[in-house]
Design an enzyme around this catalytic site. Structure first.
Site, PDB file in Angstrom:
ATOM      1  N   HIS A 206      30.817   6.337  11.228  1.00  0.00           N
ATOM      2  CA  HIS A 206      29.720   6.970  10.496  1.00  0.00           C
ATOM      3  C   HIS A 206      29.478   6.163   9.212  1.00  0.00           C
ATOM      4  O   HIS A 206      30.424   5.891   8.456  1.00  0.00           O
ATOM      5  CB  HIS A 206      30.081   8.405  10.110  1.00  0.00           C
ATOM      6  CG  HIS A 206      30.046   9.378  11.245  1.00  0.00           C
ATOM      7  ND1 HIS A 206      30.653   9.158  12.452  1.00  0.00           N
ATOM      8  CD2 HIS A 206      29.464  10.612  11.335  1.00  0.00           C
ATOM      9  CE1 HIS A 206      30.451  10.197  13.248  1.00  0.00           C
ATOM     10  NE2 HIS A 206      29.734  11.101  12.594  1.00  0.00           N
ATOM     11  N   GLU A 209      24.686   7.794   6.272  1.00  0.00           N
ATOM     12  CA  GLU A 209      24.070   9.122   6.446  1.00  0.00           C
ATOM     13  C   GLU A 209      23.763   9.646   5.043  1.00  0.00           C
ATOM     14  O   GLU A 209      22.622   9.655   4.592  1.00  0.00           O
ATOM     15  CB  GLU A 209      24.998  10.061   7.198  1.00  0.00           C
ATOM     16  CG  GLU A 209      24.440  11.469   7.355  1.00  0.00           C
ATOM     17  CD  GLU A 209      25.460  12.451   7.935  1.00  0.00           C
ATOM     18  OE1 GLU A 209      25.035  13.543   8.312  1.00  0.00           O
ATOM     19  OE2 GLU A 209      26.676  12.141   7.984  1.00  0.00           O
ATOM     20  N   ASP A 287      24.727  15.102  17.611  1.00  0.00           N
ATOM     21  CA  ASP A 287      25.717  15.246  16.540  1.00  0.00           C
ATOM     22  C   ASP A 287      26.563  16.505  16.730  1.00  0.00           C
ATOM     23  O   ASP A 287      27.594  16.455  17.385  1.00  0.00           O
ATOM     24  CB  ASP A 287      25.008  15.229  15.181  1.00  0.00           C
ATOM     25  CG  ASP A 287      25.931  14.875  14.022  1.00  0.00           C
ATOM     26  OD1 ASP A 287      27.128  14.638  14.264  1.00  0.00           O
ATOM     27  OD2 ASP A 287      25.461  14.836  12.867  1.00  0.00           O
ATOM     28  N   ASP A 288      26.149  17.621  16.143  1.00  0.00           N
ATOM     29  CA  ASP A 288      26.868  18.895  16.241  1.00  0.00           C
ATOM     30  C   ASP A 288      25.864  19.969  16.670  1.00  0.00           C
ATOM     31  O   ASP A 288      25.389  20.765  15.845  1.00  0.00           O
ATOM     32  CB  ASP A 288      27.489  19.263  14.896  1.00  0.00           C
ATOM     33  CG  ASP A 288      28.490  18.227  14.425  1.00  0.00           C
ATOM     34  OD1 ASP A 288      29.644  18.283  14.882  1.00  0.00           O
ATOM     35  OD2 ASP A 288      28.108  17.358  13.624  1.00  0.00           O
TER      36      ASP A 288
END
Length: 344
Positions: A206, A209, A287-288
């Site tokens: 990651h 972001e 993602d989630d």
């Protein structure tokens, strides 16, 4: 490959996108824990949740930033205790994938979220991999599992996790880096990523972001990653956008996540299609999804609704997801041939 898309500039439809063979490369299994399953697992394991109902849980999913999400995310994961819990979690995600036309997944899991609670890593891995095997055999969805290190913890913790994972390395295609980005730069994990490279594991992280462009640069140059997860802050640097395009570094972008966590205030501000037109290998991911409002197809449709995404753009995003995967070149060629047939 050059895609030939019938009526390519028409706005993409849900039916067209569902038919496209797609890979999902940025999905946290713990982040696919729907409130309904959370309550079932809590009851099964005798856990008292701090929420009285599914509706109450969903109301708590009003996030202001990444950290406000992570606080709830780790709390919800506490219901995952047994091998069957991890199987049920993974299988529920696979069923969503089948509905959305996903042919390949490379999901993340966070062993430290569970080992820190006293759950044996073998319990976690066994439940997830059993579901992934069943998904391959029963749903024809192939997979490659990615073990993620939590970046708010120390590199020593990451090394300890890697040691725990040694007996199960055959189950992983690679390693990743997730959790709180700001204040935890990539160089913090330089040695453990170097060790993972020596072990023959693929590497993703990651970056960009909430963190700055420098974190993308560090992930590439220090961690030697093959994909950047998120990466949308590359728009702050013309040089970085040019580099990503030139080196064909995939970005696993998560549109709904970016708006729910206030990286962008509205989907109409999202740069994914601009990056696509600039020649970057951007991909769409969820993602989630239990926390951010939708699985893969919903993320694609958000781009249609807010950015007027065309059939041709949707097909290119799907093609990018396949080519950016860690599947074999032979398998990628078969998927791309299927994708071309859908487009034509």
């Amino acid at each position: 490959m050059t895609l030939i898309v019938k009526q390519g500039q028409e706005k993409a439809s849900e039916a067209f996108i569902r038919m496209l063979p797609k890979a999902e490369l940025h999905l946290h299994l713990e982040g696919s824990l729907e409130p309904e399953l959370m309550f079932r697992l809590a009851e099964r394991n005798g856990i008292q949740l701090p929420y009285g109902s599914v509706d109450e849980v969903r109301k708590a999913y009003d996030f202001t930033n990444l950290q406000s999400f992570l606080d709830i995310y780790y709390q919800c994961a506490d219901v995952l205790r047994t091998e069957q819990d991890f199987y049920d979690l993974t299988w529920a995600y696979l069923e969503h994938c089948q509905q959305d036309g996903v042919v390949h997944i490379e999901p993340f899991f966070d062993p430290q979220t569970h080992t820190d609670r006293g759950i044996d890593i073998g319990t976690v891995v066994s439940g997830i991999t059993r579901a992934l095997r069943d998904g391959n055999e029963q749903l024809d969805i192939s997979s490659g599992l990615i073990l993620c290190f939590l970046r708010h913890l120390s590199e020593d913790d990451a090394f300890a996790t890697l040691d725990l994972a040694q007996p199960y390395l055959q189950h992983f295609v690679g390693v990743g880096l997730d959790s709180s980005e700001v204040g935890n730069p990539p160089e913090k994990f330089a040695r453990v990523f170097s060790r993972c490279k020596e072990l023959g594991l693929k590497r993703v992280a990651h970056a960009g972001e909430e963190g700055p462009v420098a974190y993308i640069e560090g992930a590439l140059d220090i961690l030697d990653v093959q994909r950047i997860d998120h990466g949308v802050r590359c728009t702050d640097s013309e040089a970085m956008m040019a580099r990503l395009a030139h080196e064909n570094i995939p970005l696993t972008v998560c549109p709904l996540s970016n708006t729910r966590l206030k990286v962008y205030q509205h989907m109409s501000e999202h740069p994914i299609l601009t990056l696509l037109e600039r020649g970057l290998c951007v991909t769409v991911n969820a993602d989630d999804p239990a926390f951010f409002g939708g699985y893969l197809l919903t993320n694609y449709m958000a781009l249609v609704d807010s950015l007027d995404m065309s059939r041709e753009q949707a097909a290119r995003l799907a093609a990018n997801s396949l080519t950016a995967s860690f599947a074999s070149e032979e398998q990628k060629a078969l998927w791309l041939e299927q994708l071309q047939q859908v487009c034509a």
